[in-house]
Motif scaffolding. Structure first.
Motif, PDB file in Angstrom:
ATOM      1  N   ALA A 275       0.830  -1.215   0.000  1.00 62.66           N
ATOM      2  CA  ALA A 275       0.000   0.000   0.000  1.00 62.66           C
ATOM      3  C   ALA A 275       0.861   1.261   0.000  1.00 62.66           C
ATOM      4  N   THR A 276       2.153   1.121   0.344  1.00 61.06           N
ATOM      5  CA  THR A 276       3.053   2.296   0.330  1.00 61.06           C
ATOM      6  C   THR A 276       4.022   2.240  -0.852  1.00 61.06           C
ATOM      7  N   ALA A 277       3.981   1.170  -1.644  1.00 57.74           N
ATOM      8  CA  ALA A 277       4.929   1.016  -2.766  1.00 57.74           C
ATOM      9  C   ALA A 277       4.462   1.839  -3.964  1.00 57.74           C
ATOM     10  N   SER A 278       5.398   2.144  -4.861  1.00 64.25           N
ATOM     11  CA  SER A 278       5.033   2.848  -6.098  1.00 64.25           C
ATOM     12  C   SER A 278       5.998   2.450  -7.208  1.00 64.25           C
ATOM     13  N   VAL A 279       5.470   2.450  -8.429  1.00 66.15           N
ATOM     14  CA  VAL A 279       6.250   2.088  -9.612  1.00 66.15           C
ATOM     15  C   VAL A 279       6.330   3.317 -10.507  1.00 66.15           C
ATOM     16  N   HIS A 280       7.545   3.704 -10.863  1.00 68.03           N
ATOM     17  CA  HIS A 280       7.797   4.946 -11.608  1.00 68.03           C
ATOM     18  C   HIS A 280       8.364   4.599 -12.990  1.00 68.03           C
ATOM     19  N   GLY A 281       7.950   5.423 -13.979  1.00 64.51           N
ATOM     20  CA  GLY A 281       8.445   5.256 -15.348  1.00 64.51           C
ATOM     21  C   GLY A 281       7.372   4.880 -16.335  1.00 64.51           C
ATOM     22  N   LEU A 282       6.144   4.711 -15.836  1.00 63.82           N
ATOM     23  CA  LEU A 282       5.061   4.283 -16.724  1.00 63.82           C
ATOM     24  C   LEU A 282       4.087   5.415 -17.024  1.00 63.82           C
ATOM     25  N   ASP A 283       4.513   6.643 -16.734  1.00 66.73           N
ATOM     26  CA  ASP A 283       3.663   7.811 -16.960  1.00 66.73           C
ATOM     27  C   ASP A 283       3.311   7.906 -18.450  1.00 66.73           C
ATOM     28  N   GLY A 284       2.028   7.907 -18.751  1.00 67.95           N
ATOM     29  CA  GLY A 284       1.603   8.053 -20.149  1.00 67.95           C
ATOM     30  C   GLY A 284       1.667   6.775 -20.958  1.00 67.95           C
ATOM     31  N   VAL A 285       2.173   5.688 -20.372  1.00 67.74           N
ATOM     32  CA  VAL A 285       2.260   4.423 -21.127  1.00 67.74           C
ATOM     33  C   VAL A 285       0.895   3.728 -21.078  1.00 67.74           C
ATOM     34  N   PRO A 286       0.337   3.364 -22.223  1.00 63.23           N
ATOM     35  CA  PRO A 286      -0.989   2.742 -22.220  1.00 63.23           C
ATOM     36  C   PRO A 286      -0.970   1.361 -21.569  1.00 63.23           C
ATOM     37  N   PHE A 287      -2.046   1.048 -20.868  1.00 63.46           N
ATOM     38  CA  PHE A 287      -2.147  -0.271 -20.242  1.00 63.46           C
ATOM     39  C   PHE A 287      -3.549  -0.837 -20.424  1.00 63.46           C
ATOM     40  N   VAL A 288      -3.613  -2.153 -20.294  1.00 58.91           N
ATOM     41  CA  VAL A 288      -4.896  -2.879 -20.229  1.00 58.91           C
ATOM     42  C   VAL A 288      -4.995  -3.439 -18.818  1.00 58.91           C
ATOM     43  N   GLU A 289      -6.073  -3.133 -18.121  1.00 59.48           N
ATOM     44  CA  GLU A 289      -6.251  -3.593 -16.743  1.00 59.48           C
ATOM     45  C   GLU A 289      -7.037  -4.903 -16.767  1.00 59.48           C
ATOM     46  N   GLN A 290      -6.312  -6.007 -16.580  1.00 57.82           N
ATOM     47  CA  GLN A 290      -6.973  -7.331 -16.644  1.00 57.82           C
ATOM     48  C   GLN A 290      -7.887  -7.529 -15.449  1.00 57.82           C
TER      49      GLN A 290
ATOM     50  N   ARG B 157      15.971  -0.396  -9.225  1.00 56.48           N
ATOM     51  CA  ARG B 157      15.939   0.079 -10.596  1.00 56.48           C
ATOM     52  C   ARG B 157      15.972  -1.124 -11.529  1.00 56.48           C
ATOM     53  N   LEU B 158      14.942  -1.217 -12.385  1.00 52.46           N
ATOM     54  CA  LEU B 158      14.849  -2.320 -13.334  1.00 52.46           C
ATOM     55  C   LEU B 158      15.180  -1.778 -14.720  1.00 52.46           C
ATOM     56  N   ARG B 159      16.289  -2.250 -15.290  1.00 52.57           N
ATOM     57  CA  ARG B 159      16.683  -1.812 -16.630  1.00 52.57           C
ATOM     58  C   ARG B 159      16.621  -3.023 -17.547  1.00 52.57           C
ATOM     59  N   THR B 160      15.919  -2.856 -18.692  1.00 46.21           N
ATOM     60  CA  THR B 160      15.737  -4.003 -19.588  1.00 46.21           C
ATOM     61  C   THR B 160      16.286  -3.704 -20.979  1.00 46.21           C
ATOM     62  N   GLN B 161      16.621  -4.785 -21.682  1.00 47.22           N
ATOM     63  CA  GLN B 161      16.859  -4.729 -23.130  1.00 47.22           C
ATOM     64  C   GLN B 161      15.957  -5.796 -23.746  1.00 47.22           C
TER      65      GLN B 161
ATOM     66  N   VAL C  76      18.757  -5.637 -12.428  1.00 46.32           N
ATOM     67  CA  VAL C  76      18.132  -5.027 -11.256  1.00 46.32           C
ATOM     68  C   VAL C  76      19.216  -4.505 -10.314  1.00 46.32           C
ATOM     69  N   ALA C  77      19.122  -3.235  -9.985  1.00 46.90           N
ATOM     70  CA  ALA C  77      20.058  -2.612  -9.032  1.00 46.90           C
ATOM     71  C   ALA C  77      19.249  -2.148  -7.833  1.00 46.90           C
ATOM     72  N   VAL C  78      19.845  -2.232  -6.663  1.00 40.54           N
ATOM     73  CA  VAL C  78      19.132  -1.820  -5.450  1.00 40.54           C
ATOM     74  C   VAL C  78      19.841  -0.640  -4.811  1.00 40.54           C
ATOM     75  N   ALA C  79      19.050   0.317  -4.356  1.00 38.58           N
ATOM     76  CA  ALA C  79      19.589   1.436  -3.555  1.00 38.58           C
ATOM     77  C   ALA C  79      18.887   1.373  -2.212  1.00 38.58           C
ATOM     78  N   GLN C  80      19.661   1.273  -1.135  1.00 34.52           N
ATOM     79  CA  GLN C  80      19.086   1.121   0.208  1.00 34.52           C
ATOM     80  C   GLN C  80      19.367   2.374   1.002  1.00 34.52           C
ATOM     81  N   GLU C  81      18.268   3.007   1.477  1.00 32.50           N
ATOM     82  CA  GLU C  81      18.473   4.224   2.282  1.00 32.50           C
ATOM     83  C   GLU C  81      19.090   3.817   3.623  1.00 32.50           C
ATOM     84  N   PRO C  82      19.879   4.694   4.218  1.00 36.39           N
ATOM     85  CA  PRO C  82      20.541   4.327   5.501  1.00 36.39           C
ATOM     86  C   PRO C  82      19.517   4.062   6.609  1.00 36.39           C
TER      87      PRO C  82
END
Ligand code: TA6
Length: 289
Positions: A165-180, A223-227, A283-289
């Motif tokens: 409930a506190t998580a968020s996914v960034h980078g999909l702004d404006g990307v069309p989706f189908v909600e199954q 951070r998820l980076r794909t090719q 996948v790279a991880v950044a951990q806050e102190p």
């Protein structure tokens, strides 16, 4: 038989199934031969992947969690209800084809009478898992037949988020989706990250190469980076659907979200004979102190 390179150990997973552990950068990853499934990725900050509370480590079955593979179709088979959802790759016993310092392990699965009866195409699939500061998973499919074929695929990654409930996914702004989860309703987020307030099962198409998952209760950013991935599925079953899912305890939905690096539906991949395609995820991880 030569011993494996440094950083690679052969072991049994919790179900006694053959697995390979990669050790590097103060952490480790475990890959099961069944389904070439990454079961775990531990860094000095803890376990990055999520596993259901009632996991089943059975032959020819995926554990719910880690990174199950989806291939050669996504979701239910279009025509045959007798075939497994998400294809058969996650039910196959893959073999170790190579092990490299780094470390990296390469597993392979190929067509046989069983797969041909489900999907009439000659293929070779390769799954490479490499561990350094980042985790890299790369799936290469080759057309070994004499006619073109189309396939869908996904790295169906379950990420630990603490409280979805506190998580968020960034980078999909404006990307069309189908909600199954809402009968295929179409939409696009505008000026806001993806947040979870109910069952979410979105297929995004035409996705960028980088997505970011914030998990504030774990003080963690991934951070998820794909090719080679043009689709992404963002999924959390929420409370009601969880009751219908195997291996899950009633409250399991709170602790994970799936971000699946994929090529599905109109972005299914077509290969000519002899052609190959690779989908890679870093996948790279950044951990806050
Ligand atoms: O990727 C999302 C999804 O298709 C959901 O609809 C849900 O079915 C999930 O995959 C898990 O599928 P599974 O066959 O692993 O239970």
């Amino acid at each position: 038989m030569a011993p494996p390179p440094d950083g690679i150990t052969h072991l049994a997973d919790p179900g006694g199934r053959a697995a390979i552990r990669l050790d590097a950068a103060g952490g480790n990853a475990v890959v099961a031969a069944t389904g070439a499934q990454v079961l775990s990725w531990r860094t000095p900050h803890g376990e990055m992947l999520w596993t259901a509370s009632r996991p089943e480590y059975a032959a020819h079955k995926p554990v719910r969690g880690g990174v199950p593979l989806v291939f050669p179709w996504f979701g239910d088979h279009a025509a045959r209800t007798d075939l497994p959802a998400h294809g058969f790759a996650r039910n196959l016993e893959w073999r170790v084809a190579a092990e490299h310092a780094g470390p990296e392990v390469v597993l392979v699965a190929e067509h046989d009478a069983t797969t041909l009866a489900m999907w009439p195409h000659a293929f070779r699939a390769q799954l490479s898992v490499a561990l350094a500061a980042e985790l890299t998973i790369a799936m290469t499919v080759e057309n070994r037949g004499d006619a073109p074929f189309r396939f869908e695929q996904a790295l169906h990654s379950y990420f630990a988020v603490g409280d979805v409930a506190t998580a968020s996914v960034h980078g999909l702004d404006g990307v069309p989706f189908v909600e199954q989860a809402r009968g295929g309703e179409v939409g696009a987020d505008r000026g806001t990250p993806v947040r979870f307030a109910g069952e979410t099962d979105r297929i995004y198409q035409g996705t960028p190469d980088t997505l970011v998952l914030h998990a504030p209760t774990l003080r963690r950013t991934l951070r998820l980076r794909t090719q080679g991935a043009r689709s992404a599925i963002v999924w959390n079953p929420w409370m009601t659907k969880t009751a219908r899912l195997s291996q899950m305890a009633p409250d399991d939905w709170r602790a994970f979200c799936c971000i699946e690096s994929a090529n599905v539906r109109e972005h299914a991949v077509e290969l000519a004979p002899g052609q190959r395609h690779t989908l890679a995820l870093h996948v790279a991880v950044a951990q806050e102190p």
